[in-house]
Design a protein around this motif. Sequence first.
Motif, PDB file in Angstrom:
ATOM      1  N   HIS A 143     -20.975   5.140 -10.861  1.00  0.00           N
ATOM      2  CA  HIS A 143     -20.567   4.203 -10.942  1.00  0.00           C
ATOM      3  C   HIS A 143     -21.478   2.890 -11.002  1.00  0.00           C
ATOM      4  N   ARG A 144     -22.764   3.267 -10.652  1.00  0.00           N
ATOM      5  CA  ARG A 144     -24.006   2.202 -10.638  1.00  0.00           C
ATOM      6  C   ARG A 144     -24.258   1.679 -12.267  1.00  0.00           C
ATOM      7  N   ILE A 145     -23.820   2.868 -13.282  1.00  0.00           N
ATOM      8  CA  ILE A 145     -23.997   2.340 -14.681  1.00  0.00           C
ATOM      9  C   ILE A 145     -23.217   1.296 -14.900  1.00  0.00           C
ATOM     10  N   GLY A 146     -22.009   1.342 -14.482  1.00  0.00           N
ATOM     11  CA  GLY A 146     -21.232   0.041 -14.979  1.00  0.00           C
ATOM     12  C   GLY A 146     -21.297  -1.008 -14.183  1.00  0.00           C
ATOM     13  N   GLU A 147     -22.068  -1.077 -13.030  1.00  0.00           N
ATOM     14  CA  GLU A 147     -22.278  -2.100 -12.210  1.00  0.00           C
ATOM     15  C   GLU A 147     -23.577  -2.726 -12.858  1.00  0.00           C
ATOM     16  N   LEU A 148     -24.571  -2.105 -13.282  1.00  0.00           N
ATOM     17  CA  LEU A 148     -25.710  -2.628 -13.930  1.00  0.00           C
ATOM     18  C   LEU A 148     -25.366  -3.263 -15.157  1.00  0.00           C
ATOM     19  N   MET A 149     -24.385  -2.612 -16.085  1.00  0.00           N
ATOM     20  CA  MET A 149     -23.878  -3.263 -17.444  1.00  0.00           C
ATOM     21  C   MET A 149     -23.268  -4.724 -16.653  1.00  0.00           C
ATOM     22  N   LEU A 150     -22.326  -4.712 -15.813  1.00  0.00           N
ATOM     23  CA  LEU A 150     -21.709  -5.850 -15.505  1.00  0.00           C
ATOM     24  C   LEU A 150     -22.589  -6.961 -14.962  1.00  0.00           C
ATOM     25  N   LEU A 151     -23.743  -6.451 -14.404  1.00  0.00           N
ATOM     26  CA  LEU A 151     -24.726  -7.494 -13.709  1.00  0.00           C
ATOM     27  C   LEU A 151     -25.387  -7.999 -14.824  1.00  0.00           C
ATOM     28  N   MET A 152     -25.811  -7.242 -15.900  1.00  0.00           N
ATOM     29  CA  MET A 152     -26.331  -7.984 -17.193  1.00  0.00           C
ATOM     30  C   MET A 152     -25.423  -8.834 -17.662  1.00  0.00           C
ATOM     31  N   VAL A 168     -31.439   4.454 -11.407  1.00  0.00           N
ATOM     32  CA  VAL A 168     -30.133   4.758 -12.128  1.00  0.00           C
ATOM     33  C   VAL A 168     -30.558   5.331 -13.043  1.00  0.00           C
ATOM     34  N   TRP A 169     -31.288   4.868 -14.032  1.00  0.00           N
ATOM     35  CA  TRP A 169     -31.884   5.479 -15.300  1.00  0.00           C
ATOM     36  C   TRP A 169     -32.286   6.834 -15.286  1.00  0.00           C
ATOM     37  N   ILE A 170     -32.980   7.107 -14.157  1.00  0.00           N
ATOM     38  CA  ILE A 170     -33.508   8.562 -14.124  1.00  0.00           C
ATOM     39  C   ILE A 170     -32.571   9.461 -13.412  1.00  0.00           C
ATOM     40  N   ALA A 171     -31.865   9.110 -12.354  1.00  0.00           N
ATOM     41  CA  ALA A 171     -31.313  10.063 -11.661  1.00  0.00           C
ATOM     42  C   ALA A 171     -29.937   9.376 -11.379  1.00  0.00           C
ATOM     43  N   PRO A 172     -29.070   9.031 -12.224  1.00  0.00           N
ATOM     44  CA  PRO A 172     -27.664   8.401 -12.061  1.00  0.00           C
ATOM     45  C   PRO A 172     -26.933   9.033 -10.685  1.00  0.00           C
ATOM     46  N   ILE A 179     -33.989  -4.983  -7.667  1.00  0.00           N
ATOM     47  CA  ILE A 179     -33.305  -4.803  -8.634  1.00  0.00           C
ATOM     48  C   ILE A 179     -33.957  -3.752  -9.881  1.00  0.00           C
ATOM     49  N   ALA A 180     -35.064  -4.156 -10.286  1.00  0.00           N
ATOM     50  CA  ALA A 180     -35.470  -3.369 -11.027  1.00  0.00           C
ATOM     51  C   ALA A 180     -35.618  -2.021 -10.707  1.00  0.00           C
ATOM     52  N   GLY A 181     -36.282  -1.843  -9.362  1.00  0.00           N
ATOM     53  CA  GLY A 181     -36.284  -0.378  -8.960  1.00  0.00           C
ATOM     54  C   GLY A 181     -34.934   0.215  -8.913  1.00  0.00           C
ATOM     55  N   VAL A 182     -33.849  -0.212  -8.482  1.00  0.00           N
ATOM     56  CA  VAL A 182     -32.622   0.251  -8.667  1.00  0.00           C
ATOM     57  C   VAL A 182     -32.171   0.470 -10.003  1.00  0.00           C
ATOM     58  N   TYR A 234     -27.386   3.822 -21.244  1.00  0.00           N
ATOM     59  CA  TYR A 234     -28.878   3.976 -20.775  1.00  0.00           C
ATOM     60  C   TYR A 234     -29.687   2.702 -21.480  1.00  0.00           C
ATOM     61  N   ARG A 235     -29.115   2.045 -22.515  1.00  0.00           N
ATOM     62  CA  ARG A 235     -30.100   0.999 -23.051  1.00  0.00           C
ATOM     63  C   ARG A 235     -29.783  -0.240 -22.406  1.00  0.00           C
ATOM     64  N   VAL A 236     -28.594  -0.440 -21.720  1.00  0.00           N
ATOM     65  CA  VAL A 236     -28.256  -1.608 -20.894  1.00  0.00           C
ATOM     66  C   VAL A 236     -29.130  -1.471 -19.525  1.00  0.00           C
ATOM     67  N   VAL A 237     -29.272  -0.095 -19.135  1.00  0.00           N
ATOM     68  CA  VAL A 237     -29.757  -0.005 -17.790  1.00  0.00           C
ATOM     69  C   VAL A 237     -31.393  -0.184 -18.192  1.00  0.00           C
ATOM     70  N   ALA A 238     -31.813   0.264 -19.295  1.00  0.00           N
ATOM     71  CA  ALA A 238     -33.368   0.096 -19.525  1.00  0.00           C
ATOM     72  C   ALA A 238     -33.562  -1.313 -19.814  1.00  0.00           C
ATOM     73  N   ALA A 239     -32.616  -1.911 -20.416  1.00  0.00           N
ATOM     74  CA  ALA A 239     -32.937  -3.681 -20.374  1.00  0.00           C
ATOM     75  C   ALA A 239     -32.788  -4.425 -19.210  1.00  0.00           C
ATOM     76  N   ALA A 240     -32.010  -3.852 -18.344  1.00  0.00           N
ATOM     77  CA  ALA A 240     -31.971  -4.366 -17.004  1.00  0.00           C
ATOM     78  C   ALA A 240     -33.323  -4.088 -16.388  1.00  0.00           C
ATOM     79  N   PHE A 241     -33.964  -2.913 -16.389  1.00  0.00           N
ATOM     80  CA  PHE A 241     -34.995  -2.656 -15.662  1.00  0.00           C
ATOM     81  C   PHE A 241     -36.158  -3.656 -16.151  1.00  0.00           C
ATOM     82  N   LEU A 242     -36.190  -3.630 -17.653  1.00  0.00           N
ATOM     83  CA  LEU A 242     -37.265  -4.548 -18.124  1.00  0.00           C
ATOM     84  C   LEU A 242     -37.249  -5.973 -17.896  1.00  0.00           C
ATOM     85  N   TYR A 243     -35.882  -6.405 -17.640  1.00  0.00           N
ATOM     86  CA  TYR A 243     -35.560  -7.813 -17.738  1.00  0.00           C
ATOM     87  C   TYR A 243     -36.088  -8.157 -16.061  1.00  0.00           C
TER      88      TYR A 243
END
Length: 212
Positions: free
Chosen positions: A38-47, A28-32, A21-24, A178-187
């Motif tokens: 639509h993956r941006i919204g999915e990762l936000m919802l995942l968080m 998405v953060w680098i090349a959405p 998931i961190a890789g995804v 991009y903040r929530v996507v970055a948070a998801a990556f770090l988490y």
Amino acid sequence: MMEGPRVTWRDTVAAIPDLTIAGVCLAVWIAPTRLGTHRIGELMLLMLIEFMVVHSAAFMGTAAYADAPRTTRTKRVLGLGVFYTLFVVGFSLGFKTWWPLVGFWALTLNRLLGALVGQAPSGAERELIRRGWGIGALFYLLAVMITTLAPVPPFGIDEAAIGAANLPSSGLWVREPYRVVAAAFLYFAARGVSELVGHRWFKGAATGPSRA
């Protein structure tokens, strides 16, 4: 010479989902546009769903691993699950999708199934489980705090990508997703790395079953 935490194959298997998931998230953060905006919204919802899982873990874990008959433990967990499901339903309605409901229960049951269908662990095993939950909550709070307060590069999530994502509602995560996507990556990256060593980096963490 002090040895570092040892990586076992069980720990490696346990870490694969979070590291994937961190890789995804990083992709998405680098090349959405490559994976779909639509993956941006999915990762936000995942968080958001992960927040519910982390928040409910302490309460549901206490109920699942209590010194009580299996039927009693199951009823308590299901009752708490229904309560948290109300919040997940709200997320699902907001994003117009029902997969979070399935995902929430899948994650919850996956973490608690052992206690519900078998004998609740005790001693060091139970302590290790509790520390795992605590570490998850710590990583989540740190990831969100860092990406909320510190400057976060948008990389590929520019204005065009944000517009194409068509995110619902409002707020910082919607204005600057991009903040929530970055948070998801770090988490998820932190969870995965910690799982690789069985959370044994944590001082005083239990390392095995209790002795009779």
